[in-house]
Design an enzyme around this catalytic site. Structure first.
Site, short mmCIF file in Angstrom:
data_model
loop_
_atom_site.label_atom_id
_atom_site.label_comp_id
_atom_site.label_asym_id
_atom_site.label_seq_id
_atom_site.Cartn_x
_atom_site.Cartn_y
_atom_site.Cartn_z
N GLU A 147 -60.95 -57.77 24.09
CA GLU A 147 -61.65 -56.40 23.46
C GLU A 147 -61.30 -56.64 21.77
OE1 GLU A 147 -63.15 -54.24 24.77
OE2 GLU A 147 -62.25 -54.05 27.02
N GLU A 158 -67.08 -56.10 9.36
CA GLU A 158 -66.15 -55.01 9.89
C GLU A 158 -64.99 -54.51 8.60
OE1 GLU A 158 -63.05 -55.72 12.95
OE2 GLU A 158 -63.70 -53.82 13.76
N LYS A 203 -47.19 -57.95 24.17
CA LYS A 203 -46.64 -58.23 22.80
C LYS A 203 -47.19 -57.20 22.16
CE LYS A 203 -48.21 -60.69 19.37
NZ LYS A 203 -47.71 -59.60 18.22
N CYS A 258 -62.02 -49.69 16.78
CA CYS A 258 -63.01 -50.72 16.83
C CYS A 258 -64.41 -50.32 17.05
CB CYS A 258 -62.59 -51.53 18.36
SG CYS A 258 -62.14 -50.52 19.51
#
Ligand code: NAD
Length: 501
Positions: A265, A401, A190, A299
Site C-alpha cells: 500500500e 506526492e 514493525k 496516502c
C-alpha cells in the site's frame, strides 16, 4: 544507564500512562539485544516524548522465531476461539479509547478530538468485523467428474511480517493485524520509528485479552535495519507493507530472498474533478476533507483538483473560504483544533520545499504557503493549509506526492483533457469526481486509473469495502472480505473415489 522497560508519563491533557518501551516479543516487553534505542519526538514541540528500544537483525530473528513457534498451534485453533479473542481485544481497545487517542495525539500530532479518536473508533470496528469472519473462512468443494472430488482449504499463510508508516500508526497496523490473526497467521509487526508509542501500548492490551504468546510480536526500529531484516527474512512467509512507493520498491526486492507473498500500500497523488454541473457546496466540503484531513498526510489525499472553467473561480473562492473557516490549527489537545503539526522536522522541511517549488513554478498561492509561527505553534512543525491555483500539468506540485496540507488546483475545458491529466501520474490510489450526470460519473469511474473512485465524495473509506491502489500505488487490498483473502492461501485436495486409473 539502561532504559527501563516501562516509564510513567503524564500527557498534556493530564492522562497518565505507564508506557512500555521494550520490544513486544512472546507476550513480553524485552530490551533489544544490543541495547539500541531510539527517541520518539513530539511533533507539536520538537521535544523527545520517550526513548524506546530499537530492534536490530538479531531481535528480528528472535521475534520471527517466536511467531514461527506460535504458528504451529495457532493455525490449529478454531475460528470461534480466534474470533472470541479478537472481540475481547476490541472491548479492551474501547475501554482504553481515550488513553490511546491521547497517546496518538501526543506522538503523531493528530488532533485528539477531531482526528485521533476516530482512528481508535475505527480500529475497534475493524477488530469486531474480522472477529466475525474468523469462523467463516471456508474453502470450496469442486466436482466435475462424479468419480472424483476435490476441495480447497483456505489455510493461513504462516508467519507474516507487517511494516507500518507513521501517518495512521494504530489504524494502518489494525488493518493488517485483524484479518491476519482472524485467518490463523502469526505476526511480526514493525512500527514506524517515528511513532512507536501507541502500538507498543497495544501489546499490553493484547496480553490482557489472553492471546497465546508469539501470535503478535510488535517491534520498533529503523527501516533500513529492522524493516529490511524482516522483509528479507528467510523464515517469513509474507510481507505486508504500507509506506512510500520508494520504500515499497525496496521491500519487493528484499522479499525476493525467499519469494515471499507481498502486498504493498504505497503513495498517491489522487485527482478530484469538479464538473460544471456539480453541487459546488458539496465539492468544496469534500475537497477540503480530501486534502486537509490529518494535515494532508493521507496516502489517498485528493491533492490535485481539476475544476471546469465555468465554475473555476467560484470553486476556488468558496474552497479557500471554507478551509480558512473550518480547518483551525492549534494545540492538538484542544477541542476545536483540526490541523496539527507535520510529523517531523524532516517532513516539515520537505513540504516547505515543495511550497517553494510551487511558487517558483508559477502557481498562485491562494491561502497559506508558509509555516505557522503563532504562539507556541512556532516550536512545532505546523504549516498553514495551503491552496495553489493556476497549476499546469507539467508542474512538480501536480505530479509528485507532497504528503502535506498543500493542494494544487487547475482549470480544465473538456472531459478528454481532464481524464488525460487525471491519469498522467505514476500513482493510482484514489480518484474523485463531482457531477450530477450519472452516465458521465460511471464512465469516469471506469476510465480513471485508480484502485478506488469516489463519486460525489472524497476519501470515503469503509471497512467493508476494499482499499488499495494500482500502478505505483501498490497492489493487494486491505479491508472487507478482499483484505481477508490476502492472508489465506487455497490448498487443493484431490480425492480419487477409487475408480480413476
Ligand atoms: P516510509 O516508506 O518512509 O516508511 C514506511 C515504513 O517502512 C516505516 O516503518 C519504515 O521504517 C519502513 N522502512 C523504511 N525503509 C525500509 C527498508 N529499506 N526496508 C524495510 N522497511 C523500511 O513511509 P512513511 O514516510 O512512514 O509514510 C508515508 C508514506 O506512506 C507516503 O508515501 C504515503 O502515501 C504512504 N502511505 C500509503 C498508504 C496506503 O494505504 N496506500 C497508507 C498510509 C501511508
Amino acid at each position: 544507564m539502561s532504559l527501563p522497560l516501562e516509564v510513567d508519563v503524564t500527557l498534556p491533557d493530564g492522562t497518565k500512562v505507564q508506557q512500555p518501551t521494550g520490544l513486544f516479543i512472546n507476550n513480553e516487553f524485552v530490551k533489544s539485544k544490543s541495547g539500541a534505542t531510539l527517541d520518539s519526538i513530539n511533533p507539536s514541540t520538537g521535544e523527545v516524548n520517550s526513548a524506546v528500544y530499537a530492534a536490530e537483525e538479531e531481535d528480528i530473528d528472535i521475534a520471527v522465531a517466536a511467531a514461527r513457534k506460535s504458528f504451529k498451534s495457532w493455525k490449529k485453533s478454531t475460528g470461534v476461539d480466534r474470533g472470541n479473542l479478537l472481540f475481547k481485544f476490541a472491548d479492551l481497545l474501547e475501554k482504553n479509547k481515550d488513553l490511546l487517542a491521547a497517546l496518538e495525539a501526543w506522538d503523531s500530532g493528530k488532533a485528539k478530538y477531531t482526528n485521533a479518536i476516530f482512528d481508535v473508533e475505527e480500529a475497534i470496528r475493524v477488530f469486531r468485523y474480522y472477529a466475525g469472519w474468523a469462523d467463516k473462512i471456508q474453502g470450496k468443494l469442486i466436482q466435475n467428474d462424479p468419480k472424483k472430488l476435490a476441495y480447497t482449504i483456505h489455510e493461513p499463510i504462516g508467519v507474516c511480517g507487517q511494516i507500518i508508516p507513521w501517518n495512521y500508526p494504530i489504524l494502518m497496523a489494525v488493518w493488517k493485524i485483524a484479518p491476519a490473526v482472524a485467518a490463523g497467521n502469526t505476526l511480526v509487526l514493525k512500527t514506524s520509528e517515528i511513532t512507536p508509542l501507541s502500538l507498543l501500548h497495544l501489546g499490553k492490551l493484547w496480553v490482557e485479552a489472553g492471546f497465546p504468546a508469539g501470535v503478535l510480536n510488535i517491534v520498533t526500529g529503523y527501516g533500513a535495519v529492522a524493516g529490511n531484516a524482516l522483509a528479507s527474512h528467510l523464515d517469513v512467509d509474507k510481507i505486508a507493507f504500507t509506506g512510500s512507493t520508494a520504500t515499497g520498491r525496496l521491500i519487493q526486492k528484499a522479499a525476493s530472498s525467499n519469494l515471499k507473498a507481498v502486498t504493498l500500500e504505497c503513495g498517491g497523488k489522487s485527482p478530484l474533478i469538479v464538473m460544471p454541473d456539480a453541487d459546488i457546496e458539496q465539492a468544496v466540503k469534500w475537497a477540503a476533507i480530501g486534502i486537509m484531513t490529518n494535515q494532508g498526510q493521507v496516502c489517498t489525499s485528493t491533492s490535485r483538483i481539476y475544476a471546469h472553467e465555468d465554475i473555476y473561480d467560484d470553486f476556488v473562492k468558496k474552497f479557500a473560504d471554507h478551509v480558512l473557516a473550518e480547518y483551525k490549527q492549534g494545540n492538538v489537545f484542544g477541542q476545536d483544533s483540526v490541523v496539527g503539526p507535520q510529523i517531523s522536522k524532516v517532513h516539515h522541511d520537505k513540504i516547505m520545499s515543495y511550497i517553494d517549488i510551487g511558487k517558483k513554478e508559477g502557481a498562485k498561492v491562494v491561502i497559506g504557503g508558509e509555516k505557522n509561527e503563532e504562539g507556541d505553534l512556532k516550536n512545532g512543525y505546523f504549516i498553514k493549509p495551503t491552496i495553489f491555483s493556476d497549476c499546469k500539468p507539467d508542474m512538480r506540485i501536480i505530479n509528485e506526492e507532497i504528503f502535506g496540507p498543500v493542494v494544487a488546483v487547475s482549470k480544465f475545458k473538456t472531459d478528454e483533457e481532464v481524464l488525460e491529466w487525471a491519469n498522467q501520474t505514476d500513482y493510482g490510489l484514489g480518484a474523485s469526481i463531482f457531477t450530477k450526470d450519472i452516465v458521465r460519473a460511471h464512465q469516469f469511474a471506469a476510465d480513471l486509473e485508480a484502485g478506488m473512485v469516489w463519486i460525489n465524495s472524497s476519501n470515503d473509506s469503509d471497512l467493508h469495502v476494499p482499499f488499495g491502489g494500482v500502478k505505483m500505488s501498490g497492489f493487494g487490498r486491505e479491508l472487507g472480505e478482499y483484505g481477508l483473502t490476502m492472508y489465506t492461501q487455497a490448498k487443493a485436495v484431490h480425492v480419487n473415489m477409487g475408480t480413476i486409473l
